[in-house]
Design a protein around this motif. Structure first.
Motif, short mmCIF file in Angstrom:
data_model
loop_
_atom_site.label_atom_id
_atom_site.label_comp_id
_atom_site.label_asym_id
_atom_site.label_seq_id
_atom_site.Cartn_x
_atom_site.Cartn_y
_atom_site.Cartn_z
N THR A 283 12.66 44.20 60.93
CA THR A 283 11.20 44.20 60.85
C THR A 283 10.72 44.99 59.63
O THR A 283 9.80 44.57 58.92
N LYS A 284 11.36 46.13 59.37
CA LYS A 284 11.00 46.95 58.21
C LYS A 284 11.24 46.17 56.91
O LYS A 284 10.41 46.24 55.98
N LYS A 285 12.33 45.44 56.86
CA LYS A 285 12.63 44.66 55.65
C LYS A 285 11.60 43.56 55.46
O LYS A 285 11.18 43.28 54.32
N ILE A 286 11.19 42.92 56.55
CA ILE A 286 10.17 41.88 56.46
C ILE A 286 8.86 42.47 55.95
O ILE A 286 8.16 41.89 55.11
N ASP A 287 8.50 43.66 56.46
CA ASP A 287 7.28 44.34 56.00
C ASP A 287 7.35 44.62 54.49
O ASP A 287 6.36 44.49 53.77
N GLU A 288 8.54 45.02 54.02
CA GLU A 288 8.71 45.26 52.59
C GLU A 288 8.57 43.97 51.79
O GLU A 288 7.99 43.98 50.70
N LEU A 289 9.10 42.87 52.34
CA LEU A 289 8.95 41.58 51.67
C LEU A 289 7.49 41.17 51.59
O LEU A 289 7.02 40.68 50.56
N LEU A 290 6.77 41.38 52.69
CA LEU A 290 5.34 41.04 52.71
C LEU A 290 4.57 41.87 51.69
O LEU A 290 3.71 41.35 50.97
N ALA A 291 4.90 43.16 51.62
CA ALA A 291 4.20 44.05 50.68
C ALA A 291 4.56 43.75 49.23
O ALA A 291 3.73 43.90 48.33
N GLY A 292 5.79 43.34 49.02
CA GLY A 292 6.25 43.13 47.66
C GLY A 292 6.04 41.72 47.14
O GLY A 292 6.24 41.47 45.95
N HIS A 293 5.65 40.81 48.01
CA HIS A 293 5.44 39.42 47.59
C HIS A 293 4.05 39.31 46.97
O HIS A 293 3.05 39.15 47.67
N LYS A 294 3.99 39.42 45.65
CA LYS A 294 2.71 39.51 44.96
C LYS A 294 2.29 38.15 44.40
O LYS A 294 3.00 37.53 43.61
N LYS A 295 1.12 37.71 44.84
CA LYS A 295 0.45 36.57 44.23
C LYS A 295 -1.03 36.91 44.16
O LYS A 295 -1.54 37.68 44.98
N TYR A 296 -1.69 36.32 43.17
CA TYR A 296 -3.09 36.69 42.95
C TYR A 296 -3.96 35.43 42.92
O TYR A 296 -3.50 34.34 42.59
N GLN A 297 -5.25 35.64 43.29
CA GLN A 297 -6.23 34.57 43.25
C GLN A 297 -7.54 35.13 42.69
O GLN A 297 -7.80 36.33 42.77
N GLU A 298 -8.33 34.25 42.10
CA GLU A 298 -9.62 34.71 41.57
C GLU A 298 -10.50 35.22 42.70
O GLU A 298 -10.40 34.77 43.85
N LEU A 299 -11.35 36.15 42.35
CA LEU A 299 -12.23 36.75 43.37
C LEU A 299 -13.07 35.67 44.05
O LEU A 299 -13.65 34.80 43.38
N THR A 300 -13.12 35.74 45.34
CA THR A 300 -13.96 34.80 46.08
C THR A 300 -15.42 35.25 46.07
O THR A 300 -16.33 34.46 46.29
N LYS A 301 -15.61 36.54 45.78
CA LYS A 301 -16.96 37.11 45.73
C LYS A 301 -16.99 38.14 44.60
O LYS A 301 -16.11 38.97 44.50
N GLU A 302 -18.00 38.04 43.76
CA GLU A 302 -18.05 38.94 42.61
C GLU A 302 -18.15 40.39 43.04
O GLU A 302 -18.94 40.75 43.90
N ARG A 303 -17.32 41.22 42.40
CA ARG A 303 -17.32 42.67 42.67
C ARG A 303 -16.66 43.38 41.50
O ARG A 303 -16.11 42.76 40.59
N ALA A 304 -16.69 44.70 41.54
CA ALA A 304 -16.05 45.51 40.49
C ALA A 304 -14.54 45.56 40.72
O ALA A 304 -14.05 45.43 41.85
N ALA A 305 -13.82 45.75 39.64
CA ALA A 305 -12.35 45.83 39.71
C ALA A 305 -11.93 47.10 40.44
O ALA A 305 -12.54 48.16 40.27
#
Length: 477
Positions: free
Chosen positions: A138-160
């Protein structure tokens, strides 16, 4: 040719060789005749050059070749007649030699020691069996979830904010003048461990909005790689062209597919297999180290001085290079900042241990016909070439032209095969441990897992010693 043994001193043997002058003269004549068959001299057809002219022009070359042949023959005869297993190349010196007189040679040979291989069933070792728990999976899966980085454009405008990826247009001024040494576009993740920007730039970008402009005054570090820029004032002009936020993953079918699995159970099984392999390898390293300790304690015999000298010199050179680098970088450990004589004594012992274990492993492999196959060598070369994907052809060519380098690749393969052979005959008591218990048991035994004191980790030894290896075996410290 007359061969007589002068003396035996431990593993060193000294021989005298007398070669009659007529034998040398005959060899010289044979060489001149061989040269005469191919040489072309003005006024003579090939093979028709008078012997006296050949001797005048090529006598020195013929004599040198005759002496080399005689030396090699005499050494070969000594090795064959006395059934010697030489540790290194014999040392040959000419005692007396004049034209028309007998040749006297002195041949010093250092031989391998006689090693009586003992009963492996007398070796008793503890073999650790690691149990992987559901909590660790379970701990390893949590690490995979945390480390699996993908990004998407903001769905709502806000500050960085921290965690966002910013796409930037960049212009730079150094000492008030435009500077083209930086790219015009760049990406940066705010708050990432791997810093792409220095100084206070990230904090200035935090809170910026899409298409916003941020100017930052800073200064190149004094130890900056480009000495012309080190310490210089610099001004960055940023325009934020895009802000992306990280996608938050959860353990569902989509994430499992991302990991190349079919189901959650499939992912868990693969993680368990991976952890099993990782910890089993660590447990084997501990078992191997204890086996080598056992062999080092049990096998006592004279060591060839030349092998020990060569091994020590290799270790010592690497050690000196690493110590010099550590001093330059200011990272020298207190344990290594010791008098040279003390360090020499320690690494002399390491060299002797490695040579001893290398000879034991070599003898076990010889007696039991344990070899490294051509396929295993090809696979090792291929794996080495895969480390340099853009230079694979050059790597293959290097090993084709350098048999000694191939021997260095084959040595650890042979060592592991011999270790497995010995362990198969040893008495192994299996002990089940948790992963935490395993880590504690390998501290100070497996490289990279140093012993800990009550306040801080124990200083590590320079890597030079840990990486050095004999011609027969590696990792024998």
């Amino acid at each position: 040719m007359q061969i007589s043994q002068l003396q035996v001193n431990g593993l060193k043997q000294e021989y005298k060789v007398i070669v009659p002058a007529k034998d040398i003269e005959k060899k010289v004549e044979e060489r001149l005749q061989a040269i005469g068959k191919n040489v072309r001299l003005p006024g003579f057809r090939p093979g028709k050059t008078p012997f006296n002219i050949l001797k005048q022009r090529y006598g020195g070359q013929a004599l040198e070749e005759a002496l080399n042949h005689t030396v090699n023959s005499s050494v070969g005869q000594i090795i064959k007649d006395n059934s010697l297993r030489q540790a290194t190349q014999p040392n040959v010196s000419i005692v007396t030699f004049d034209e028309g007189k007998d040749l006297e040679l002195k041949v010093d040979v250092e031989v391998l020691p006689e090693i009586q291989v003992k009963d492996f069933s007398k070796i008793s070792l503890e073999k650790l069996k690691v149990e992987i728990t559901d909590a660790e999976i379970t701990k390893k899966i949590d690490e995979l979830l945390a480390g699996h980085k993908k990004y998407q454009e903001l769905t709502k405008e806000r500050a960085a904010k921290k965690g966002d990826m910013l796409h930037l247009d960049v212009s730079v001024e150094v000492a008030g003048k435009p500077f083209a040494g930086f790219g015009k576009q760049m990406q940066v993740v705010l708050g990432a461990e791997e810093k792409l920007l220095f100084g206070n730039i990230e904090s200035a970008l935090e809170g910026a909005k899409l298409h916003g402009k941020v100017d930052v005054d800073d200064q190149f570090p004094d130890d900056f790689g480009d000495k012309k820029l080190a310490g210089q004032p610099v001004k960055f002009h940023f325009t934020i062209t895009k802000i992306e936020e990280p996608i938050k993953f959860k353990l569902d079918e989509a994430f499992v597919k991302e990991m190349g699995c079919e189901t959650v159970d499939d992912l868990k099984n693969r993680i368990k297999e991976s952890l099993d392999k990782e910890y089993s390898n660590l447990a084997r390293l501990r078992l191997k180290r204890h086996l080598l300790d056992n062999l080092s304690d049990v096998y006592k015999f004279d060591l060839p001085e030349t092998l020990v000298k060569n091994e020590f010199e290799g270790i010592w050179k690497r050690l000196q290079d690493e110590l010099a680098h550590a001093k330059e970088q200011g990272t020298l450990e207190p344990e290594d900042d010791r008098p040279e004589e003390e360090l020499r004594q320690e690494y002399q012992g390491i060299a002797e241990r490695r040579v001893r274990l290398g000879l034991v492993i070599s003898e076990v492999s010889r007696l039991n016909k344990i070899n490294v196959s051509e396929e295993e060598i090809r696979q090792a070369i291929f794996q080495e070439a895969m480390r340099y994907p853009r230079q694979m052809k050059e790597v293959f060519e290097f090993y084709r032209k350098n048999p000694q380098a191939v021997d260095h690749l084959a040595a650890p393969i042979l060592e592991d095969k011999v270790v497995d052979f010995i362990l198969a005959g040893a008495s192994l008591k299996e002990k089940k441990v948790s992963t935490d218990q395993l880590i504690e048991l390998i501290r100070g035994v497996v490289p990279g897992f140093e012993e800990e004191t009550s306040d801080k980790p124990k200083a590590k030894k320079p890597k030079a010693a840990a990486k050095s290896k004999t011609a027969k075996a590696k990792g024998a410290e």
